[in-house]
Design a protein around this motif. Structure first.
Motif, short mmCIF file in Angstrom:
data_model
loop_
_atom_site.label_atom_id
_atom_site.label_comp_id
_atom_site.label_asym_id
_atom_site.label_seq_id
_atom_site.Cartn_x
_atom_site.Cartn_y
_atom_site.Cartn_z
N ILE A 227 -36.13 -59.40 -1.23
CA ILE A 227 -36.71 -58.26 -0.17
C ILE A 227 -36.62 -59.15 0.95
CG2 ILE A 227 -38.33 -56.80 0.48
CD1 ILE A 227 -38.88 -55.82 -2.08
N TYR A 228 -37.34 -60.17 1.16
CA TYR A 228 -37.66 -61.15 2.33
C TYR A 228 -36.28 -61.47 2.87
CZ TYR A 228 -38.86 -64.95 5.14
OH TYR A 228 -39.03 -65.78 6.08
N LYS A 229 -35.33 -62.07 2.02
CA LYS A 229 -33.86 -62.23 2.27
C LYS A 229 -33.09 -61.50 3.10
CE LYS A 229 -29.93 -64.68 0.32
NZ LYS A 229 -29.22 -65.22 -0.70
N GLU A 230 -33.40 -60.06 2.29
CA GLU A 230 -32.51 -59.04 2.67
C GLU A 230 -32.96 -58.60 4.23
OE1 GLU A 230 -30.21 -56.07 3.81
OE2 GLU A 230 -29.95 -57.32 1.89
N MET A 231 -34.29 -58.59 4.25
CA MET A 231 -34.80 -58.08 5.68
C MET A 231 -34.55 -59.29 6.88
SD MET A 231 -36.19 -55.18 5.22
CE MET A 231 -37.00 -55.14 6.95
N LYS A 232 -34.28 -60.37 6.40
CA LYS A 232 -34.13 -61.38 7.51
C LYS A 232 -32.63 -61.36 7.90
CE LYS A 232 -36.21 -64.51 8.49
NZ LYS A 232 -37.25 -64.84 9.80
N ARG A 233 -31.53 -60.58 7.09
CA ARG A 233 -30.24 -60.61 7.56
C ARG A 233 -30.08 -59.77 8.48
NH1 ARG A 233 -27.37 -58.47 3.29
NH2 ARG A 233 -25.55 -59.76 3.38
N PRO A 234 -28.97 -59.73 9.32
CA PRO A 234 -28.55 -58.66 10.38
C PRO A 234 -28.17 -57.59 9.58
CG PRO A 234 -26.84 -60.51 10.20
CD PRO A 234 -28.04 -60.93 9.21
N ALA A 235 -28.45 -56.32 10.28
CA ALA A 235 -28.14 -55.17 9.70
C ALA A 235 -26.99 -54.67 10.09
CB ALA A 235 -29.16 -54.21 9.80
N LEU A 236 -25.63 -55.35 9.87
CA LEU A 236 -24.44 -55.02 10.36
C LEU A 236 -23.67 -53.79 9.49
CD1 LEU A 236 -23.14 -58.46 11.44
CD2 LEU A 236 -24.59 -56.49 12.94
N ARG A 237 -23.11 -52.62 10.07
CA ARG A 237 -22.49 -51.81 9.27
C ARG A 237 -21.08 -52.21 9.28
NH1 ARG A 237 -24.07 -45.32 9.40
NH2 ARG A 237 -22.22 -44.58 8.25
N GLY A 238 -20.69 -52.77 8.14
CA GLY A 238 -19.09 -53.14 8.15
C GLY A 238 -18.20 -51.93 8.05
N SER A 239 -17.03 -52.10 8.74
CA SER A 239 -16.03 -51.25 8.56
C SER A 239 -15.20 -50.81 6.92
CB SER A 239 -14.93 -51.53 9.60
OG SER A 239 -14.30 -52.66 9.05
N SER A 240 -14.89 -49.78 6.91
CA SER A 240 -14.24 -49.54 5.51
C SER A 240 -13.35 -50.59 5.24
CB SER A 240 -13.76 -48.12 5.75
OG SER A 240 -14.80 -47.13 5.74
N LEU A 241 -12.44 -50.71 6.42
CA LEU A 241 -11.32 -51.66 6.25
C LEU A 241 -11.56 -53.23 5.92
CD1 LEU A 241 -8.20 -52.09 6.77
CD2 LEU A 241 -8.62 -52.92 8.95
N ALA A 242 -12.66 -53.53 6.37
CA ALA A 242 -13.19 -54.81 6.20
C ALA A 242 -13.78 -54.96 4.86
CB ALA A 242 -14.29 -55.51 7.16
N ARG A 243 -14.45 -53.89 4.26
CA ARG A 243 -15.00 -53.86 2.92
C ARG A 243 -13.76 -53.91 1.90
NH1 ARG A 243 -18.76 -55.46 -0.65
NH2 ARG A 243 -18.83 -53.66 -2.29
N ASN A 244 -12.71 -52.99 2.07
CA ASN A 244 -11.66 -52.83 1.19
C ASN A 244 -10.87 -54.16 1.17
OD1 ASN A 244 -11.71 -50.20 0.43
ND2 ASN A 244 -10.79 -49.39 2.22
N GLN A 245 -10.65 -54.93 2.12
CA GLN A 245 -10.07 -56.32 2.27
C GLN A 245 -10.81 -57.16 1.28
OE1 GLN A 245 -7.19 -57.21 3.57
NE2 GLN A 245 -7.74 -59.27 2.86
#
Length: 255
Positions: A227-245
């Protein structure tokens, strides 16, 4: 399953040594509840050493994907999301294999996503009904759900639910940063990226066969740092194209 031109709902079931329960869960999944959606059931076998795989195939699972060894529930859910994307699911629905959550209520849990009112849904035990949950588990659920509510500044009723629905974009963008479990980090990840959550009341009943993997000390020692690690990460909404790649590259590496 022959293509009908319909949209696709993939129900994925992470399972580890659930030969006593898996057939019942698969049999209870509604297959024809919506005229515009075809339903597939896939099993993510997390290195079971019993007959989970054989029983799942006999019970009618469309796909069984097996790990060579036990990797953890977080890894299994991550793989379920990945496999759902590879199967071109429009909606994904995760449900535990322990027969505690009601497959009959899948239509209700995915309805807000079908209606475009939510991107991410819980089958919420604490908004519905609970039978047989011991006090220490209830208190643990309250604690971790309250922690998520505080961190997100949004009231959540059941942050540990083992029944969750996902839009296609939520599946593509979801990140689970540890293998042991998924519940808290997945919700923090998706809601911090702006995905809309809706909780749907369900009827929950504690398992009568098999044994839970959760051990309190190990759970706390694994989940709190994640939980601590997740909260320290940037909350960036990646694109569908990037996720599919990323999905394609990971699939190629594993081939």
């Amino acid at each position: 399953m022959k293509s009908t031109g319909n949209k696709k709902l993939v129900v994925f079931i992470p399972a580890h040594n659930e030969e006593a329960n898996i057939a019942s869960v698969i049999a209870r999944v509604p297959r024809d509840f919506h005229p515009k959606y075809d339903v597939k059931v896939i099993i993510i076998d997390d290195g079971s050493t019993d007959r989970t795989v054989e029983v799942a195939k006999e019970a009618g699972a469309d796909v069984v994907h097996s790990f060579g060894k036990n990797r953890g529930l977080g890894a299994a859910v991550r793989e379920g999301l990945r496999q759902s994307c590879l199967l071109d699911a429009d909606i994904g629905l995760m449900i535990d294999a322990d027969n505690e959550y009601p497959p009959e209520q899948i239509p209700e849990v995915v309805a807000p996503i079908m209606d475009r009112e939510a991107d991410y849904t819980f089958g919420s035990r604490f908004k519905g009904s609970i039978a047989g949950m011991k006090l220490h588990r209830r208190l643990g659920n309250y604690f971790f759900t309250l922690l998520q509510s505080v961190l997100l500044r949004k009231w959540i009723y059941d942050g540990q639910s083992g029944m969750r629905g996902f839009s296609r974009e939520a599946m593509e963008c979801a990140e689970i940063i540890h293998d042991y479990n998924y519940a808290q980090v997945l919700t923090l990840n998706l809601l911090r990226k702006g995905f809309r959550l809706q909780e749907v009341p369900i009827a929950y009943k504690v398992r009568t066969q098999g044994q839970s993997f959760i051990k309190f000390r190990q759970y706390v020692n694994s989940v709190i740092p994640a939980i601590y690690k997740e909260m320290k990460r940037p909350a960036l909404r990646g694109s569908s194209l990037a996720r599919n790649q990323q999905v394609r590259e990971t699939s190629g590496q594993q081939a």
